[in-house]
Design a protein around this motif. Structure first.
Motif, PDB file in Angstrom:
ATOM      1  N   ILE A  70     -33.418  83.042 -14.002  1.00 11.30           N
ATOM      2  CA  ILE A  70     -34.324  82.249 -13.178  1.00 11.30           C
ATOM      3  C   ILE A  70     -35.251  81.499 -14.134  1.00 11.30           C
ATOM      4  N   GLY A  71     -35.194  80.200 -14.099  1.00  9.54           N
ATOM      5  CA  GLY A  71     -35.983  79.408 -15.029  1.00  9.54           C
ATOM      6  C   GLY A  71     -35.102  78.780 -16.094  1.00  9.54           C
ATOM      7  N   GLN A  72     -35.730  78.149 -17.059  1.00  5.55           N
ATOM      8  CA  GLN A  72     -35.001  77.416 -18.088  1.00  5.55           C
ATOM      9  C   GLN A  72     -34.746  78.296 -19.307  1.00  5.55           C
ATOM     10  N   GLN A  73     -33.487  78.312 -19.745  1.00  2.00           N
ATOM     11  CA  GLN A  73     -33.128  79.064 -20.948  1.00  2.00           C
ATOM     12  C   GLN A  73     -33.673  78.363 -22.174  1.00  2.00           C
ATOM     13  N   ALA A  74     -34.070  79.132 -23.177  1.00  2.86           N
ATOM     14  CA  ALA A  74     -34.617  78.551 -24.407  1.00  2.86           C
ATOM     15  C   ALA A  74     -33.575  77.686 -25.096  1.00  2.86           C
ATOM     16  N   PRO A  75     -33.989  76.565 -25.697  1.00  4.75           N
ATOM     17  CA  PRO A  75     -33.036  75.706 -26.408  1.00  4.75           C
ATOM     18  C   PRO A  75     -32.476  76.412 -27.632  1.00  4.75           C
ATOM     19  N   GLY A  76     -31.333  75.936 -28.113  1.00  6.91           N
ATOM     20  CA  GLY A  76     -30.720  76.538 -29.292  1.00  6.91           C
ATOM     21  C   GLY A  76     -31.492  76.290 -30.560  1.00  6.91           C
ATOM     22  N   THR A  77     -32.238  75.185 -30.597  1.00  2.63           N
ATOM     23  CA  THR A  77     -33.062  74.862 -31.764  1.00  2.63           C
ATOM     24  C   THR A  77     -34.409  74.339 -31.298  1.00  2.63           C
ATOM     25  N   TYR A  78     -35.398  74.464 -32.164  1.00  2.00           N
ATOM     26  CA  TYR A  78     -36.718  73.884 -31.912  1.00  2.00           C
ATOM     27  C   TYR A  78     -37.180  73.208 -33.193  1.00  2.00           C
ATOM     28  N   LYS A  79     -37.314  71.887 -33.122  1.00  2.00           N
ATOM     29  CA  LYS A  79     -37.737  71.085 -34.272  1.00  2.00           C
ATOM     30  C   LYS A  79     -36.872  71.368 -35.501  1.00  2.00           C
ATOM     31  N   GLY A  80     -35.572  71.543 -35.275  1.00  2.00           N
ATOM     32  CA  GLY A  80     -34.639  71.735 -36.376  1.00  2.00           C
ATOM     33  C   GLY A  80     -34.422  73.166 -36.790  1.00  2.00           C
ATOM     34  N   LEU A  81     -35.177  74.102 -36.227  1.00  2.00           N
ATOM     35  CA  LEU A  81     -35.029  75.515 -36.574  1.00  2.00           C
ATOM     36  C   LEU A  81     -34.265  76.244 -35.473  1.00  2.00           C
ATOM     37  N   PRO A  82     -33.342  77.155 -35.829  1.00  2.00           N
ATOM     38  CA  PRO A  82     -32.597  77.889 -34.806  1.00  2.00           C
ATOM     39  C   PRO A  82     -33.504  78.835 -34.026  1.00  2.00           C
ATOM     40  N   VAL A  83     -33.294  78.885 -32.717  1.00  2.00           N
ATOM     41  CA  VAL A  83     -34.075  79.750 -31.829  1.00  2.00           C
ATOM     42  C   VAL A  83     -33.201  80.926 -31.413  1.00  2.00           C
ATOM     43  N   PHE A  84     -33.706  82.140 -31.587  1.00  2.00           N
ATOM     44  CA  PHE A  84     -32.973  83.351 -31.218  1.00  2.00           C
ATOM     45  C   PHE A  84     -33.025  83.586 -29.714  1.00  2.00           C
ATOM     46  N   GLY A  85     -34.175  83.343 -29.121  1.00  2.00           N
ATOM     47  CA  GLY A  85     -34.341  83.548 -27.691  1.00  2.00           C
ATOM     48  C   GLY A  85     -35.782  83.306 -27.293  1.00  2.00           C
ATOM     49  N   SER A  86     -36.185  83.856 -26.156  1.00  2.00           N
ATOM     50  CA  SER A  86     -37.552  83.666 -25.684  1.00  2.00           C
ATOM     51  C   SER A  86     -38.075  84.954 -25.080  1.00  2.00           C
ATOM     52  N   TYR A  87     -39.392  85.120 -25.161  1.00  2.00           N
ATOM     53  CA  TYR A  87     -40.079  86.221 -24.476  1.00  2.00           C
ATOM     54  C   TYR A  87     -41.319  85.621 -23.835  1.00  2.00           C
ATOM     55  N   GLY A  88     -41.363  85.606 -22.504  1.00  2.00           N
ATOM     56  CA  GLY A  88     -42.456  84.935 -21.823  1.00  2.00           C
ATOM     57  C   GLY A  88     -42.423  83.456 -22.144  1.00  2.00           C
ATOM     58  N   HIS A  89     -43.582  82.922 -22.516  1.00  2.00           N
ATOM     59  CA  HIS A  89     -43.683  81.498 -22.857  1.00  2.00           C
ATOM     60  C   HIS A  89     -43.366  81.219 -24.327  1.00  2.00           C
ATOM     61  N   TYR A 102     -42.080  90.663 -19.267  1.00  2.00           N
ATOM     62  CA  TYR A 102     -41.075  89.606 -19.257  1.00  2.00           C
ATOM     63  C   TYR A 102     -39.733  90.149 -19.741  1.00  2.00           C
ATOM     64  N   ASP A 103     -38.689  89.378 -19.482  1.00  2.00           N
ATOM     65  CA  ASP A 103     -37.375  89.646 -20.048  1.00  2.00           C
ATOM     66  C   ASP A 103     -37.209  88.829 -21.326  1.00  2.00           C
ATOM     67  N   PHE A 104     -36.627  89.443 -22.338  1.00  2.00           N
ATOM     68  CA  PHE A 104     -36.148  88.644 -23.466  1.00  2.00           C
ATOM     69  C   PHE A 104     -34.848  87.970 -23.021  1.00  2.00           C
ATOM     70  N   VAL A 105     -34.745  86.665 -23.266  1.00  2.00           N
ATOM     71  CA  VAL A 105     -33.560  85.899 -22.877  1.00  2.00           C
ATOM     72  C   VAL A 105     -33.016  85.180 -24.107  1.00  2.00           C
ATOM     73  N   LEU A 106     -31.734  85.370 -24.388  1.00  2.00           N
ATOM     74  CA  LEU A 106     -31.112  84.702 -25.523  1.00  2.00           C
ATOM     75  C   LEU A 106     -31.141  83.185 -25.335  1.00  2.00           C
ATOM     76  N   SER A 107     -31.166  82.462 -26.442  1.00  2.00           N
ATOM     77  CA  SER A 107     -31.200  80.996 -26.382  1.00  2.00           C
ATOM     78  C   SER A 107     -29.815  80.435 -26.072  1.00  2.00           C
ATOM     79  N   GLU A 108     -29.747  79.124 -25.890  1.00  2.00           N
ATOM     80  CA  GLU A 108     -28.498  78.450 -25.584  1.00  2.00           C
ATOM     81  C   GLU A 108     -27.484  78.539 -26.713  1.00  2.00           C
ATOM     82  N   SER A 109     -27.954  78.797 -27.928  1.00  2.00           N
ATOM     83  CA  SER A 109     -27.048  78.866 -29.081  1.00  2.00           C
ATOM     84  C   SER A 109     -26.515  80.271 -29.330  1.00  2.00           C
ATOM     85  N   ALA A 110     -26.890  81.232 -28.482  1.00  2.00           N
ATOM     86  CA  ALA A 110     -26.446  82.608 -28.674  1.00  2.00           C
ATOM     87  C   ALA A 110     -24.941  82.713 -28.441  1.00  2.00           C
ATOM     88  N   PRO A 111     -24.294  83.693 -29.061  1.00  2.00           N
ATOM     89  CA  PRO A 111     -22.866  83.905 -28.799  1.00  2.00           C
ATOM     90  C   PRO A 111     -22.613  84.164 -27.314  1.00  2.00           C
TER      91      PRO A 111
END
Length: 388
Positions: free
Chosen positions: A279-298, A261-270
């Motif tokens: 291709i696909g949905q970018q990871a949200p900037g936060t998850y349940k109140g915690l900041p998300v750095f990005g995503s890898y796979g699922h 997979y590709d690591f993809v930065l979240s919506e809150s990234a600089p």
């Protein structure tokens, strides 16, 4: 929520301001101090403290809340295997053998301890201090409570060593491959008793193969997206910087495995410039109140310096206080002892001698819902120690 943010609330005093004088000559200790140097009534501050803790107990979001859920049980008998029913060819002259679900159960225990902290001031301090100084005391106490709760949950998650509660019931970690207990079969796949969810990377740098193995270790047991929960990768910023370099089809380290997979930065990234298309949905900037750095796979990558360098945890979470989370936080059966409590002292104002108290314990409820990686080239898994 900060202490200052609830100062707008019109709360009636819940503790009086009476002075209890001893017999004989009054001393300086009998001087009544009823407000801080900036004119805030001490009873108002006390009420605000109680309001802040109510919000803290109800809405607190942290690493621990994504990994745990609350229970009042000392332990649970959890089904481990189910006998597989089997159809037989129908006969014109007979009836089929009846089927019955027969389950093996494993008794899982949860620890329980009482913790407290005293906040003590003198009447001279209260006379000269402003409300911000008192608020700072409570803020530090809340931070200590978060460190205690989160550290205890993480210690249980990262440490395979079993313990015991007051009933002598075993308190387990994740599947460790040494206690003779195999994960229950899932989708026709059976797992050996040597199955462990405590993994060693086999190199001095984390690579894509480590993450993919940890994710598969969880999903193969029936946890993760297939069960409607979210996979999360918890790591220190040092491991996060390495994970951010993973690109599909390329080596994730020199001579290492090819990333799926590709690591993809979240919506809150600089903001950044690129000619690539997501291709696909970018990871949200936060998850349940915690900041998300990005995503890898699922999986969502969440960084925290609470996770020591050289360790990475992958877990399936249903969100804060979800019963599908791996760790149980045991509370007392008496609801009055739930959460972080503030208790007045025996003498004069509660603020002069107040106590904060929490009663809880932990234990792993879903031993297959998480996996931990230690990043090192050789040797057996060795757990870290989290400060509490």
């Amino acid at each position: 929520m900060s202490v200052q943010s609830v100062r707008q609330l019109a709360l009636a005093p819940i503790f009086g301001a009476e002075v209890r004088r001893g017999r004989g000559i009054s001393s300086q200790a009998d001087v009544l101090v009823n407000s801080t140097a900036d004119g805030i009534d001490l009873n108002v501050i006390w009420d605000e403290w109680a309001a802040v803790l109510d919000v803290w107990n109800e809405e607190r979001t942290s690493i621990a809340s994504l990994l745990s859920f609350y229970t009042t049980l000392r332990g649970e008998a959890v089904p481990q295997t189910l006998a597989q029913m089997k159809f037989e060819e129908a006969s014109e002259f007979g009836v089929p053998v009846s089927g019955r679900a027969e389950a093996e159960v494993l008794r899982l225990g949860y620890t329980f301890k009482d913790y407290d902290l005293r906040l003590e001031t003198t009447w001279k301090f209260l006379r000269d201090a402003d409300s911000r100084q008192l608020d700072a005391n409570l803020t530090q106490a809340i931070e200590a409570d978060n460190r205690l709760l989160t550290g205890t949950v993480l210690n249980r998650l990262f440490d395979p060593t079993p313990g015991a509660n007051e009933d002598a019931t075993t308190v387990y970690g994740l599947y460790n491959g040494t206690d003779g207990i195999a994960p229950p079969p899932y989708m026709g796949v059976e797992f050996p008793e040597t199955t462990s969810h405590y993994l060693v990377s086999g190199a001095n740098t984390i690579d894509s193969g480590d993450l993919e193995e940890a994710m598969k270790t969880i999903t193969s047991k029936g946890y993760g997206p297939v069960a409607g929960s979210q996979l999360i990768i918890l790591c220190n910023e040092f491991e996060a910087d390495v994970i951010a370099t993973f690109r599909r089809g390329e080596e994730s380290r020199d001579g290492g495995p090819i990333a799926k997979y590709d690591f993809v930065l979240s919506e809150s990234a600089p903001a950044f410039l690129t000619d690539e298309t997501i291709i696909g949905q970018q990871a949200p900037g936060t998850y349940k109140g915690l900041p998300v750095f990005g995503s890898y796979g699922h999986a969502l990558v969440i960084t925290s310096n609470l996770i020591p360098a050289g360790y990475v945890a992958v877990a399936a979470t249903g969100g804060p206080n979800s019963e599908v989370n791996p760790v149980a936080i045991r509370q007392h059966t008496n609801a009055a002892y739930h959460g972080l409590r503030v208790i007045p002292g025996a003498e004069k104002y509660p603020l002069q001698n107040s106590y904060l108290q929490r009663s809880f314990g932990v234990g792993t409820r879903r031993r297959g819902a998480a996996a931990v990686i230690q990043v090192k080239a050789t040797g057996d898994y060795e757990p870290p120690t989290f400060a509490v």
